[in-house]
Write an enzyme that holds these catalytic residues in place. Structure first.
Site, PDB file in Angstrom:
ATOM      1  N   HIS A   1      -0.606  -5.136 -16.733  1.00 18.49           N
ATOM      2  CA  HIS A   1       0.125  -6.395 -16.795  1.00 18.49           C
ATOM      3  C   HIS A   1       0.648  -6.568 -18.216  1.00 18.49           C
ATOM      4  CE1 HIS A   1      -2.221  -7.863 -13.067  1.00 18.49           C
ATOM      5  NE2 HIS A   1      -1.019  -7.454 -12.722  1.00 18.49           N
TER       6      HIS A   1
ATOM      7  N   GLU B   1      -0.752  -8.826 -21.293  1.00 21.25           N
ATOM      8  CA  GLU B   1      -2.171  -8.768 -21.644  1.00 21.25           C
ATOM      9  C   GLU B   1      -2.392  -7.791 -22.801  1.00 21.25           C
ATOM     10  OE1 GLU B   1      -3.978  -7.875 -17.864  1.00 21.25           O
ATOM     11  OE2 GLU B   1      -3.222  -9.733 -16.954  1.00 21.25           O
TER      12      GLU B   1
ATOM     13  N   ARG C   1       4.859 -10.573 -16.867  1.00 15.93           N
ATOM     14  CA  ARG C   1       3.679  -9.914 -16.310  1.00 15.93           C
ATOM     15  C   ARG C   1       3.993  -8.580 -15.617  1.00 15.93           C
ATOM     16  NH1 ARG C   1      -1.266 -11.365 -13.270  1.00 15.93           N
ATOM     17  NH2 ARG C   1      -1.231 -10.409 -11.207  1.00 15.93           N
TER      18      ARG C   1
ATOM     19  N   HIS D   1      -7.899  -5.489 -18.236  1.00 15.35           N
ATOM     20  CA  HIS D   1      -6.989  -6.611 -18.073  1.00 15.35           C
ATOM     21  C   HIS D   1      -7.488  -7.767 -18.945  1.00 15.35           C
ATOM     22  CE1 HIS D   1      -4.654  -5.275 -14.410  1.00 15.35           C
ATOM     23  NE2 HIS D   1      -5.631  -4.385 -14.415  1.00 15.35           N
TER      24      HIS D   1
ATOM     25  N   GLU E   1     -11.967  -7.711 -17.096  1.00 15.57           N
ATOM     26  CA  GLU E   1     -11.134  -8.798 -17.609  1.00 15.57           C
ATOM     27  C   GLU E   1     -11.688  -9.220 -18.970  1.00 15.57           C
ATOM     28  OE1 GLU E   1      -8.457 -10.226 -16.351  1.00 15.57           O
ATOM     29  OE2 GLU E   1      -8.368  -9.480 -14.277  1.00 15.57           O
TER      30      GLU E   1
END
Length: 424
Positions: free
Chosen positions: A182, A185, A237, A307, A378
């Site tokens: 993405h 990020e 994104r 991510h 994440e």
């Protein structure tokens, strides 16, 4: 029970998310649900097409954070009041945080220039610098580093996987790592670059990891989108491919993998943030990645995709709430890694902890490539500083994350190397 104002619902039909360079007047809100009703209300609210969700959760007590443009801000706050949903305003004006980030980046570059070092992990690097870094490693460390071109992005940028190996047996277990899926990020590529730096430039200290394991690493799998966030739209994104019969560009690469593609948690609307693409592997980037992985899958024992943000350590499945048959092993290994982060990460399957999202890379690695230990990590976010961490905090996060990676690698050695040695 929850209630949504009719005005807010009607606006779903007429408004679509519009990216722009100037985020003046955009705000970022956080809601932490205290019960199931509030959780259900939040899940409906965040479906608004103009709402940019930064992180969300299916768990009570876990925050949902989202950015809204000024065009729907009043209606949103009205709906929150009607539903008695307490909220916090994390960012009053997003544009100011974007400007501050640019200033921090510029200051970090000046420091890096004085230190004659390109990768200081005090700034977010541009894609050209990342490419230079990878190619330079092949010149400096030809005995352990090989750069493999697996294709080109939509806009023609090289997609290159760095293989780190000390040689030896061809059947050594391997770990595959990717970042930058993405575009916005930024902490993801920074983290992957730090892992590379430690494995190669700090080889003497980490030689056990490369002597016994081969590594395949790609820091930025979505370079077109990544560059676009640096030059045009900070919160872009998707990829940058052109979609037919629409002005909306790009596909969410993490909905584009050919495993239960577009079944749930994805969209067929090219203007949607989670657009799954016209077909599975419609994107050059995901197609190139999958083709390469299928060629080396027999040795890959662990997959890590980075991510941000939210501090979650997730394993499949994303397409269903059912748990994998080996979820106990997945959970156990994840909790080992989480221990070195002082147990800050929430561990669980993607659907049960966050949301359903079919067509993700972690599901595909496990379900198609046969890599049983497959995880999405994440990383921490920037909180009051914006979507991503301020450059001053990069070093802190990448160092902690590398300690987690070492735990994962230790388990791979334990399972696939030491056990094999005992059998002989």
């Amino acid at each position: 029970m929850f209630r949504i104002t009719s005005l807010f619902i009607i606006s779903l039909l007429y408004l679509s998310f519009a990216y722009q360079d100037d985020y003046s007047g955009y705000k970022v809100y956080q809601i932490v649900p205290n019960n199931e009703d509030e959780l259900k209300t939040i899940q409906i609210l965040i479906k608004h097409p103009q709402m940019d969700v930064w992180t969300s959760s299916k768990l009570i007590g876990h925050p949902t954070v989202f950015m809204v443009p000024p065009t729907i801000d009043y209606r949103l706050r009205s709906s929150l009041r009607v539903n008695n949903l307490p909220y916090d305003t994390l960012i009053e004006d997003v544009q100011s945080t974007v400007v501050n980030e640019k200033h921090e980046q510029a200051a970090a570059r000046r420091i890096a220039s004085k230190q004659n070092g390109l990768l200081t992990f005090k700034q977010y690097e541009r894609f050209d610098t990342i490419t230079w870094f990878l190619r330079n490693l092949t010149n400096l460390y030809p005995d352990i580093v090989q750069l493999i071109n697996i294709g080109k992005s939509y806009e023609g940028r090289d997609l290159e996987v760095l293989k780190i190996s000390s040689g030896g047996n061809e059947d050594k277990p391997a770990i595959f790592i990717d970042g930058g899926m993405h575009a916005r990020e930024w902490i993801s590529p920074a983290t992957v670059l730090y892992i590379i730096s430690q494995l190669v430039e700090n080889y003497s200290e980490n030689s056990a990891l490369t002597d016994n394991i081969d590594w395949y690493i790609i820091p930025v799998i979505n370079p077109d989108g990544y560059e676009y966030t640096h030059t045009m739209s900070r919160f872009w994104r998707k990829t940058r491919s052109v979609n037919l019969n629409t002005y909306c560009r790009g596909t969410d690469p993490n909905r584009n993998f050919d495993f239960h593609w577009n079944e749930v948690g994805a969209s067929s609307d090219p203007c949607d943030e989670i657009f799954a693409g016209s077909d599975a592997f419609s994107e050059r980037e995901t197609d190139a990645l999958s083709n390469f992985v299928l060629g080396v899958k027999q040795n890959i024992k662990l997959y890590l995709t980075f991510h941000s943000y939210g501090e979650y350590l997730l394993y499949p499945w994303g397409y269903t709430s059912a748990l994998p048959h080996d979820f106990f092993e997945l959970e156990t290994v994840a909790r080992r890694a989480n221990a070195v982060a002082n147990k800050r990460y929430t561990v669980g399957s993607s659907t049960n902890v966050l949301y359903s999202a079919a067509g993700g890379s972690d599901d595909w690695f496990k379900g198609v490539a046969g890599v049983n230990l497959s995880y999405t990590i994440e990383l921490p976010g920037g909180g009051l500083s914006g979507f991503d961490l301020p450059p001053s905090r990069i070093d802190e996060v990448v160092q902690e994350t590398f300690e987690m990676v070492k735990v994962f690698a230790g388990y791979i050695q334990e399972k696939f190397l030491y056990n094999r040695f005992l059998l002989h």
